[in-house]
Motif scaffolding. Sequence first.
Motif, PDB file in Angstrom:
ATOM      1  N   ALA A 195      -6.781   4.490   5.526  1.00  0.00           N
ATOM      2  CA  ALA A 195      -6.354   3.216   4.944  1.00  0.00           C
ATOM      3  C   ALA A 195      -5.228   2.598   5.760  1.00  0.00           C
ATOM      4  O   ALA A 195      -5.205   1.378   5.979  1.00  0.00           O
ATOM      5  CB  ALA A 195      -5.914   3.415   3.497  1.00  0.00           C
ATOM      6  N   SER A 235       0.578   3.709  -3.310  1.00  0.00           N
ATOM      7  CA  SER A 235      -0.489   4.695  -3.122  1.00  0.00           C
ATOM      8  C   SER A 235       0.040   6.119  -3.103  1.00  0.00           C
ATOM      9  O   SER A 235       1.027   6.419  -2.446  1.00  0.00           O
ATOM     10  CB  SER A 235      -1.230   4.427  -1.811  1.00  0.00           C
ATOM     11  OG  SER A 235      -1.832   3.165  -1.857  1.00  0.00           O
ATOM     12  N   LEU A 273      -5.437  -1.026   7.592  1.00  0.00           N
ATOM     13  CA  LEU A 273      -4.476  -2.105   7.366  1.00  0.00           C
ATOM     14  C   LEU A 273      -3.782  -2.538   8.652  1.00  0.00           C
ATOM     15  O   LEU A 273      -3.484  -3.719   8.830  1.00  0.00           O
ATOM     16  CB  LEU A 273      -3.441  -1.687   6.324  1.00  0.00           C
ATOM     17  CG  LEU A 273      -3.977  -1.523   4.908  1.00  0.00           C
ATOM     18  CD1 LEU A 273      -2.888  -0.988   3.990  1.00  0.00           C
ATOM     19  CD2 LEU A 273      -4.534  -2.839   4.388  1.00  0.00           C
ATOM     20  N   ILE A 326      -1.262   8.618   0.164  1.00  0.00           N
ATOM     21  CA  ILE A 326      -1.480   7.651   1.234  1.00  0.00           C
ATOM     22  C   ILE A 326      -2.519   8.251   2.170  1.00  0.00           C
ATOM     23  O   ILE A 326      -2.406   9.400   2.580  1.00  0.00           O
ATOM     24  CB  ILE A 326      -0.165   7.352   1.979  1.00  0.00           C
ATOM     25  CG1 ILE A 326       0.768   6.564   1.059  1.00  0.00           C
ATOM     26  CG2 ILE A 326      -0.423   6.621   3.285  1.00  0.00           C
ATOM     27  CD1 ILE A 326       2.142   6.324   1.618  1.00  0.00           C
ATOM     28  N   TYR A 340       0.837  -1.202   0.000  1.00  0.00           N
ATOM     29  CA  TYR A 340       0.000   0.000   0.000  1.00  0.00           C
ATOM     30  C   TYR A 340       0.873   1.254   0.000  1.00  0.00           C
ATOM     31  O   TYR A 340       0.648   2.187  -0.776  1.00  0.00           O
ATOM     32  CB  TYR A 340      -0.956   0.014   1.201  1.00  0.00           C
ATOM     33  CG  TYR A 340      -1.753   1.290   1.264  1.00  0.00           C
ATOM     34  CD1 TYR A 340      -2.812   1.508   0.385  1.00  0.00           C
ATOM     35  CD2 TYR A 340      -1.420   2.300   2.158  1.00  0.00           C
ATOM     36  CE1 TYR A 340      -3.521   2.704   0.404  1.00  0.00           C
ATOM     37  CE2 TYR A 340      -2.127   3.494   2.189  1.00  0.00           C
ATOM     38  CZ  TYR A 340      -3.173   3.689   1.305  1.00  0.00           C
ATOM     39  OH  TYR A 340      -3.862   4.875   1.312  1.00  0.00           O
TER      40      TYR A 340
END
Length: 163
Positions: free
Chosen positions: A123, A116, A127, A119, A112
């Motif tokens: 999220a 990403s 995670l 960011i 990720y």
Amino acid sequence: DDIYDVYGTLDELELFTSVIERWDLNAMTELPHYMKLCFLSLNNFASEIAFDVLSEQNVNVFPQLRNAWIELSKRYMVEARWYYSGYKPTFQEYLSNGLVSITGPSIVLHSYIFSSNPIKKEAMEFLEGIPDIVRLASEIFRLADDYGTSSNELKRGDVPKSI
């Protein structure tokens, strides 16, 4: 994970895990040489990623990276204690620990971060909680890995696997 599986004594592994948990570069002087190299490499890897993300996106991901590696080392330590004590975990104990020690959550977090832009804080928090999709995929990964490696690991006396 070879430090935990092959090279380290239980005392060395306890110390190594403690240094990782504290994430203290000064404490690494207590470690054997090969563990110093490993910890310094780990620190540099996480720092380099965090530096790049901070430079490009003004987001500090170092705490999440550090926490992922701390959690992974703690799970490796659980397996080392099982091995050295001769403890045979229940299937559920094994799988609960193994879904992290197979590195699934860490891989997803790193993926990720690498992929990403921007960011998102939400999220990252999602995670860190190991959502079901990551947990279930990691369990499958753990079981598939066990299927492929269990005979060799059992020959060398490793902790019993799920297979």
